[in-house]
Each structure stands twice: as structure tokens, then as C-alpha cells.
Design a protein around this motif. Structure first.
Motif, short mmCIF file in Angstrom:
data_model
loop_
_atom_site.label_atom_id
_atom_site.label_comp_id
_atom_site.label_asym_id
_atom_site.label_seq_id
_atom_site.Cartn_x
_atom_site.Cartn_y
_atom_site.Cartn_z
N ASP A 21 0.83 -1.21 0.00
CA ASP A 21 0.00 0.00 0.00
C ASP A 21 0.86 1.26 0.00
O ASP A 21 0.58 2.22 -0.72
N ALA A 22 1.91 1.27 0.83
CA ALA A 22 2.79 2.43 0.89
C ALA A 22 3.54 2.61 -0.43
O ALA A 22 3.67 3.73 -0.94
N ALA A 23 4.04 1.50 -0.99
CA ALA A 23 4.75 1.59 -2.27
C ALA A 23 3.83 2.08 -3.38
O ALA A 23 4.20 2.93 -4.19
N ARG A 24 2.61 1.55 -3.41
CA ARG A 24 1.67 1.95 -4.46
C ARG A 24 1.30 3.42 -4.34
O ARG A 24 1.18 4.12 -5.35
N ALA A 25 1.12 3.91 -3.12
CA ALA A 25 0.81 5.33 -2.93
C ALA A 25 1.95 6.21 -3.41
O ALA A 25 1.73 7.26 -4.04
N HIS A 26 3.18 5.77 -3.14
CA HIS A 26 4.33 6.55 -3.60
C HIS A 26 4.41 6.55 -5.12
O HIS A 26 4.67 7.58 -5.74
#
Length: 441
Positions: free
Chosen positions: A378-383
Motif C-alpha cells: 500500500d505504501a509503495a503503491r501510494a508513492h
């Protein structure tokens, strides 16, 4: 032929974890049953079992491009099907479903030939090719899928088919570029190229000193001047400041130009000289003449399993400000480690071919790969969403070969016409959507 006792593994069986764990460790596979295929008959048995039980089918050779975590169903492990046979007269290689590019290159080299492989020798050759195959010589020779002569595939009716552009042009078209949607491929025959050596390597710069803006500007300006025989990319990453890293890389923001040129070394030096002059002294410079067997050193991709999430976008044009903003967003100020790469396209990649590889008129491809930390996918995708937003005005779509862990969002992997054609083939060859543990159409 493998016996049922050694062919089938279930949770808790010895060897089950070895078969379900691949290079990508960020996503877990927990199938109900694993078929450890040693040949096409085993694949036929696996598909027949799945069809009879109504179970979804996934395939794994090396596990580099794992689409997502998955529970249940059938996993066909093809890593034992790793035979490579070279025909030096026809300039072809027959490649088993589990073979890696390093083995193909090694088998071709004694005959003065080379495959159109990617940057990492440990990647599975068949899965890579079914996704298109954007290799280190791509601007000169096109996608690897463009050079496939035949495909052996087990379709959802548990039939092994030998497919060529003449025998079944529709299925042949869809298999090359359509990933794992239409069956389990057991082998491909692919053309080789008469390349024994390269002029290539990497020019590395300290991004904290030089700054990404100037490097992106000078690289893209230079790339517009080179012939199709030169394929290149620009990559950047911040190495973690950890004791396990080599001292000269710890904490370094390294921005690198990667180069592969099939012409002579003297001509290569002449072509690269303006870039060297524009960028100034390099932190590292490995550009040299090399045997093709050393071509993996151009990128020096990691060869150890690890967790990561990745995505990419094709661009129809270059917005210098947007690309610079994207590189900056993935630099030292980012919330974690992100590897960004800008691939120069065009040349032979733009030529039409009888397959489903889309976006051939794209000018550039931007890729971001993020090792998974505490925030997970989720964090990688948001970035990624924030970074790719900087070039949103030029985005045409996404690359199947560089979608790692995003099977829940297949949008953009094909243009509308290609997707419709693949969906029609899917309805004809796999109406029950047996092959859905992938980027499904």
C-alpha cells in the motif's frame, strides 16, 4: 514419466515450500496442490486436474514477476523444464519453460549467437518473452516476442498444442504479449542474433552533487542523437546506509546511464563522448568492450530473492520537467528506497509484429521498483501514484513485464483494441477463466 507420488505436493509435504517460494518474496503462494512438472505430460495432468475440480491455475518458473499473493488452486512449477537446445544453422533456440536467460546465453555463445535477453540472467526466459521482452538490445532488434517461431502450450482443455503464426495465427498472436492468460507454455522456439560482443557498461554519477535535473536533461538530449544499434536507459537509486553495503555505496544517490551498443568499440567511444563531456567526471565508469556473456554486468541487477513492488508507464513524449520531478520524488527525500529507470524506446521496438505486445509507438518507458518495507504494498503503491502523477499527461499505458505485485489492477496493460482481441481469445480458449492467477483479461 513422473509418478503421482512425486508429482503432486500439498501443504505440509516436504518440498512444498521450496516449490512455492520464488525470487519475489513479498507475496505468498499457498496453493492447494503443486504439480512439479518435469515435462509436458505433467502440465497436461495439472491442467486436467484443475479443470475437473474447477480450480484456478497459476504458473511459476523463477518467481521474478509474481502477480500477487494467492491462496488455494493449482500451481504448476515449471523450474525443472529447463532444457535449452540451440540450432546454429537455423539460429534458433528451443527453450523449456523453466530455463533462465543465463543458460540460454551460455548455450548460444559457442555458436557465435546470443538471445534477446533482459538485464538479469536469473530471469525465466519463457515468462519474460510472454510479457513481450524488453531486452538490452531492444532498439536494434525489437521485443523478444517478435522473434518467437513457435510456442508449445497446454490450453484449458488439457491439450498440448504446437502453435505457430501459420498454424493458429490468432492464438499465436495472443500468447506473445498476453502473459499467462491463455494456457501453460511448456516451451518456445525463438530466433537468436549473431552477436558475440558489445560495447557497453554503466556511467555512474553522484546525484547529490550533480543533481537529477541536469543528468536527465543531458541524457535525454543525447539519446535523441544515437543510432538504433545503441540501447540505453537512465536509472537512479539511493543505497541504504547499512553496514552490509559496500563502503563506497553506503548512502550514495547513484544516477547511472546504462549503454549497450553492438558496433565497434571505436564507434562506441565516439557516440558516448558527447554524453561524457556533458555530464563531467563520473563516479564510476564501466563502459568497455565485452563478450556478450558479460552483458549482465551493464545493469548488475541483484541476484538474491527479496520483496518488492513495481510498476511502469509508457510515455508518448518526454516532458523534461515531469520526468525530472519523478526522479526527484524517488530520490534522497523519498519515504523509502525506490529504483527508478527511464528506458529509451523507438527503433525496432516501433515495428509492427504478429503479437499482442502493445504501445509500440511509445517513446519512453518509466519504471519504479520499490523494496517492500513496513508499509508494504500500500505504501509503495501510494508513492508510485504520486511519482507517476508527474508524467500523467504523457502516459499511454503500462508494461506487463514490469508490473510486479499488482494483479488486482490490470487496467492500462493493453490498449483497447489489443485487450478486446485478447478477451475474445480468452472466451474461445479458456471460457471458464481457468488461467486467472495472472494479470487477467
Amino acid at each position: 514419466m513422473t509418478t503421482a507420488e512425486t508429482l503432486v505436493l500439498r501443504p505440509g509435504d516436504a518440498g512444498y515450500d521450496d516449490e512455492t517460494t520464488g525470487f519475489q518474496t513479498g507475496f505468498a503462494l499457498r496453493p492447494d496442490v503443486v504439480f512439479t512438472a518435469s515435462g509436458p505430460d505433467d502440465v497436461v495432468a495439472a491442467v486436467a486436474h484443475a479443470a475437473a475440480a474447477g480450480l484456478p491455475v497459476g504458473v511459476q518458473a523463477t518467481g521474478h514477476g509474481l502477480p500477487d499473493s494467492a491462496e488455494g488452486g493449482v500451481l504448476v512449477s515449471t523450474r525443472r523444464m529447463d532444457t535449452v537446445t540451440v540450432d546454429p544453422v537455423a539460429r534458433t533456440a528451443r527453450i523449456g519453460a523453466g530455463a533462465r536467460w543465463g543458460a540460454v546465453a551460455e548455450a548460444a555463445a559457442p555458436h557465435g549467437l546470443a538471445p534477446l535477453n533482459g538485464s538479469a540472467p536469473s530471469v525465466g526466459a519463457v515468462g519474460y518473452t510472454l510479457g513481450g521482452g524488453l531486452g538490452i538490445l531492444a532498439r536494434e532488434f525489437g521485443y523478444t516476442a517478435d522473434h518467437v517461431r513457435s510456442v508449445d502450450v497446454v490450453t484449458a482443455d488439457a491439450v498440448l498444442r504446437h502453435v505457430t503464426a501459420d498454424s493458429d495465427p490468432g492464438l499465436f498472436h495472443g500468447l506473445l504479449g498476453g502473459g499467462a492468460n491463455l494456457g501453460v507454455v511448456t516451451a518456445i522456439e525463438v530466433g537468436l542474433v549473431p552477436v558475440t560482443r558489445l560495447y557497453g557498461g554503466s556511467l555512474g554519477y553522484d546525484g547529490r552533487v550533480t543533481g537529477p535535473a541536469g543528468i536527465v536533461r543531458e541524457y535525454t538530449r543525447w539519446a535523441a542523437t544515437v543510432p538504433d544499434t545503441l540501447t540505453s536507459s537512465l536509472a537512479a537509486l539511493v543505497y541504504p546506509d547499512l553496514p552490509s553495503m559496500p563502503p563506497h555505496l553506503r548512502g550514495t544517490y547513484l544516477v547511472s546511464v546504462r549503454i549497450a551498443f553492438t558496433g565497434g568499440a571505436e564507434e562506441g567511444e565516439r557516440l558516448v563522448a558527447p554524453l561524457r563531456a556533458a555530464l563531467g567526471p563520473a563516479l564510476s565508469d564501466t563502459v568497455r568492450e565485452m563478450p556478450y556473456g558479460d552483458s549482465h554486468t551493464i545493469h548488475s541487477d541483484p541476484d538474491f530473492p527479496h520483496p518488492y513492488y513495481g510498476d511502469s508507464v509508457f510515455l508518448d513524449a518526454l516532458d523534461l520537467g515531469g520526468v525530472t520531478e519523478l526522479f526527484t520524488a524517488c530520490g534522497p527525500g523519498a519515504d523509502g528506497m525506490h529504483v527508478v529507470q527511464l528506458n529509451h524506446l523507438g527503433g525496432a521496438l516501433a515495428r509492427p509484429a504478429p503479437n499482442a505486445v502493445p504501445y509500440r509507438d511509445a517513446a519512453w518507458l518509466v519504471r519504479i521498483l520499490s523494496p517492500l518495507g513496513e508499509g508494504g504494498r500500500d505504501a509503495a503503491r501510494a508513492h508510485h501514484a504520486r511519482a507517476f502523477g508527474a508524467v500523467s499527461g504523457q502516459v499511454m499505458g503500462r508494461s506487463l513485464n514490469f508490473a510486479f505485485g499488482g494483479a488486482d489492477r490490470p487496467e492500462g496493460l493493453y490498449d483497447a483494441g489489443t485487450r478486446k482481441r485478447l478477451a475474445d481469445l480468452k472466451a474461445a480458449y479458456d471460457p471458464a477463466n481457468l488461467f486467472r492467477r495472472n494479470y487477467n483479461v
